[in-house]
Design a protein around this motif. Sequence first.
Motif, mmCIF file in Angstrom:
data_model
loop_
_atom_site.group_PDB
_atom_site.id
_atom_site.type_symbol
_atom_site.label_atom_id
_atom_site.label_comp_id
_atom_site.label_asym_id
_atom_site.label_seq_id
_atom_site.Cartn_x
_atom_site.Cartn_y
_atom_site.Cartn_z
ATOM 1 N N TYR A 36 45.989 46.084 24.063
ATOM 2 C CA TYR A 36 45.616 46.834 25.163
ATOM 3 C C TYR A 36 45.552 45.505 25.912
ATOM 4 C CZ TYR A 36 42.562 48.914 28.456
ATOM 5 O OH TYR A 36 41.881 49.216 29.605
ATOM 6 N N ILE A 37 46.323 45.163 26.990
ATOM 7 C CA ILE A 37 46.088 44.285 28.107
ATOM 8 C C ILE A 37 45.701 44.557 29.448
ATOM 9 C CG2 ILE A 37 47.825 43.050 26.917
ATOM 10 C CD1 ILE A 37 49.738 43.556 29.354
ATOM 11 N N GLY A 38 45.156 43.663 30.112
ATOM 12 C CA GLY A 38 45.047 44.064 31.666
ATOM 13 C C GLY A 38 44.316 42.782 32.392
ATOM 14 N N ARG A 39 43.527 42.864 33.599
ATOM 15 C CA ARG A 39 42.921 41.781 34.072
ATOM 16 C C ARG A 39 41.379 42.324 34.174
ATOM 17 N NH1 ARG A 39 45.827 37.900 36.600
ATOM 18 N NH2 ARG A 39 44.693 37.763 38.573
ATOM 19 N N MET A 40 40.976 41.135 34.662
ATOM 20 C CA MET A 40 39.322 41.443 34.808
ATOM 21 C C MET A 40 38.712 40.552 35.706
ATOM 22 S SD MET A 40 37.437 40.461 31.087
ATOM 23 C CE MET A 40 35.967 40.897 31.720
ATOM 24 N N ALA A 41 37.645 40.629 36.450
ATOM 25 C CA ALA A 41 37.115 39.859 37.476
ATOM 26 C C ALA A 41 36.489 38.790 36.793
ATOM 27 C CB ALA A 41 36.320 40.358 38.413
ATOM 28 N N LEU A 42 36.540 37.513 37.128
ATOM 29 C CA LEU A 42 35.862 36.349 36.510
ATOM 30 C C LEU A 42 35.270 35.344 37.643
ATOM 31 C CD1 LEU A 42 38.862 35.188 33.986
ATOM 32 C CD2 LEU A 42 36.957 36.420 33.432
ATOM 33 N N PRO A 43 34.121 34.712 37.093
ATOM 34 C CA PRO A 43 33.485 33.868 38.200
ATOM 35 C C PRO A 43 34.341 32.843 38.512
ATOM 36 C CG PRO A 43 32.473 33.757 36.083
ATOM 37 C CD PRO A 43 33.761 34.749 35.646
ATOM 38 N N SER A 44 33.872 32.319 39.804
ATOM 39 C CA SER A 44 34.722 31.135 40.285
ATOM 40 C C SER A 44 33.825 30.619 41.476
ATOM 41 C CB SER A 44 36.131 31.649 41.023
ATOM 42 O OG SER A 44 36.362 30.314 41.495
ATOM 43 N N VAL A 45 33.800 29.254 41.499
ATOM 44 C CA VAL A 45 33.146 28.594 42.826
ATOM 45 C C VAL A 45 33.993 28.528 43.845
ATOM 46 C CG1 VAL A 45 32.029 26.430 43.409
ATOM 47 C CG2 VAL A 45 31.676 27.270 41.103
ATOM 48 N N ASP A 46 35.225 28.144 43.529
ATOM 49 C CA ASP A 46 35.970 27.932 44.977
ATOM 50 C C ASP A 46 37.243 29.016 44.993
ATOM 51 O OD1 ASP A 46 35.054 25.488 45.056
ATOM 52 O OD2 ASP A 46 36.155 24.462 43.700
ATOM 53 N N GLU A 96 38.183 32.952 45.915
ATOM 54 C CA GLU A 96 37.836 34.366 46.056
ATOM 55 C C GLU A 96 38.790 35.454 45.224
ATOM 56 O OE1 GLU A 96 38.034 35.249 50.086
ATOM 57 O OE2 GLU A 96 36.676 33.542 50.637
ATOM 58 N N ALA A 97 37.982 36.356 44.705
ATOM 59 C CA ALA A 97 38.839 37.593 44.117
ATOM 60 C C ALA A 97 39.557 36.831 42.715
ATOM 61 C CB ALA A 97 39.638 38.412 45.036
ATOM 62 N N HIS A 98 38.663 36.136 42.163
ATOM 63 C CA HIS A 98 39.520 35.523 40.921
ATOM 64 C C HIS A 98 39.320 36.201 39.771
ATOM 65 C CE1 HIS A 98 40.890 32.694 38.093
ATOM 66 N NE2 HIS A 98 39.629 32.588 37.433
ATOM 67 N N ALA A 99 40.753 36.444 39.169
ATOM 68 C CA ALA A 99 40.609 37.244 37.839
ATOM 69 C C ALA A 99 41.492 36.715 36.623
ATOM 70 C CB ALA A 99 41.336 38.834 38.211
ATOM 71 N N GLY A 100 41.668 37.209 35.546
ATOM 72 C CA GLY A 100 42.265 36.777 34.545
ATOM 73 C C GLY A 100 42.583 37.775 33.462
#
Length: 213
Positions: free
Chosen positions: A89-99, A101-105
């Motif tokens: 089961y694969i997908g993308r999810m929002a991840l925290p970032s300082v620099d 915007e709208a970062h996901a992995g």
Amino acid sequence: MSHRRGTRVDFLESLRGPRAPWEEVVSAAQDAALAREVALTSSVTIREVDPVSGRDRQKACDVPGAATLTPDVLAEVRRPVSYHGMRNYIGRMALPSVDREAHAGWFESRNEQETYRDLLLTRPITQMTTQPLRLEWPFASGVRTHVPDALYVTVDGVVTLLDVTRRARLDSAEAHAVFVLAQATATALGWRYELRGELSAQHPQVMTDLSSE
């Protein structure tokens, strides 16, 4: 969206030359001094993001050069495959970032997805990225590589390299050797290393002490 080509997408150039036989890799991982030596002479290949243009380029680092890397300067080095009937089961999810915007992995299994969710709920993570880099370990007979699952930084500035696996996989001498060498390399970089198994109903299965000493 994920790719449906039947093969994983690798963004880094393939390494040339022979692959070290597993017997040599396992033997090195079983000797703490040899594991440290391999870690200290390893290379780290990344996709470095230009903060101004947002473009990325492949870059190879030695251990001292890689020690200052943080998740926000890294683009994923590979992307999981998706195809009809696949078991993962694969997908993308929002991840925290300082620099960014709208970062996901990407996550490549429910195990990874649940682990990342648990980390984000329980750790003060400020930056995180997945498929962050390729570790390249030199041996007399060739090279072995490994792409850890994630890299994250907590508010205290501690950098952690993360692998997520099934506990049953540790029965494999080859898989165990890879995680031992990943831990040794993280230590050489001045980072923490964390190996997580399946989540239990009460708490995550954390397996970080792989030392062969």
